[in-house]
Design an enzyme around this catalytic site. Sequence first.
Site, short mmCIF file in Angstrom:
data_model
loop_
_atom_site.label_atom_id
_atom_site.label_comp_id
_atom_site.label_asym_id
_atom_site.label_seq_id
_atom_site.Cartn_x
_atom_site.Cartn_y
_atom_site.Cartn_z
N CYS A 2 -17.16 40.33 68.00
CA CYS A 2 -18.56 40.34 67.56
C CYS A 2 -18.45 40.73 66.12
CB CYS A 2 -19.55 41.37 68.28
SG CYS A 2 -19.48 40.92 70.04
N HIS B 127 -25.80 42.41 63.81
CA HIS B 127 -25.42 41.83 65.10
C HIS B 127 -26.27 42.07 66.15
CE1 HIS B 127 -22.90 40.53 68.31
NE2 HIS B 127 -22.65 41.63 68.86
N ASN C 125 -26.31 38.19 73.21
CA ASN C 125 -25.25 38.57 72.23
C ASN C 125 -24.37 37.27 72.29
OD1 ASN C 125 -23.01 39.37 71.08
ND2 ASN C 125 -22.94 41.42 72.42
#
Length: 309
Positions: free
Chosen positions: A114, A236, A266
């Site tokens: 990520c 993020h 996500n």
Amino acid sequence: MIHSKIIGTGSYLPAKVVTNLDLEKIVDTNHDWIFTRSGIVERHVAAENEFTSDLALQASRKAIEAAGIEANEIDLIIIATTTPDQAFPSSACILQDKLGIKNGGAAFDMQAVCGGFVYALNTADMYIKGGQAKTALVIGAEIMTRLLDWNDRTTCVLFGDGAGAVILRASNEPGIVASKLHADGSHREMLKSDPLIYMDGKAVFKFAVKVLSEIVEELLEDQKMSGSDIHWLVPHQANIRIIEATAKKLGLSMDKVVVTVATQGNTSAASIPLALDTAVRDGRIKPGQNILLEAVGGGFTWGAVLIKW
Ligand code: UT7
């Protein structure tokens, strides 16, 4: 002094949408739990015949068009991804060919989960500032749903697929002002693929809130800036509660934060460039503004980038 400036953005989401209600049919979960714990309502899932380079291609074409350049001007391609098409060649090399680029520029993948997009953006910035590239295509592209155990309700409800891209060009005007990257491999067991995703959600949550608050403070302090100088935080997108906690720490109200987690889940390295493209195209992000990106991911890796748009 050479700076690197983002001159175009693009993004792509696969057509198939899986809602929380759809997930209720395959695993012991419910919409209320998913929404209140994570802020997610639905996510996009790649088709069986779609690969990371295909998602990257769609996002890249839009970024190239927005930048008003020819693909062949791109002399550096970096794809931040945890889910490459195959172990090798890199998805970046596959993408270079799909874009018809024949100038021999460098192309490689970067793996920081990520945290991948901020790592890739920082790397491309260094190439440009060092004079090794003039026009870079930096992408976050992921098919995280292929790493999911669809029987594990603690992870399968959280992730989605997508890609976002930016064109970064050498410029005399400021663009990327500063970046900070960190890693700490000693926490690697908290979030890993083995071979499917395992996550100690609570521990990751705590770690994420702590390091994201620290890194944005570190970056702003270095620049002698404070939260009030930031026009848009583009974080993020893992969990709305993590995003809210970071914004609070910065003293930013949520109407200065770009949030896409509800409809995308996500998407790992893709989430920041997806959110960036959304806010550029809907007119929220404007020239002259200060934009702060931040991310944390497995490894652990974390980083932040400050941009003068
Ligand atoms: O991209 C970077 C890395 N990822 C992240 O940043 C994610 C970080 N972590 C999180 O976002 C949150 O920790 C989660 C959303 C994963 C979980 O939220 P939580 O508030 O930490 O919940 P929890 O893990 O403590 O679970 C609470 C309860 C548990 O039941 P018991 O033990 O209290 O009886 C879980 O078994 O919720 C249960 N649970 C579920 N219930 C319904 C876990 N997953 C689900 C589910 N549906 N999908």
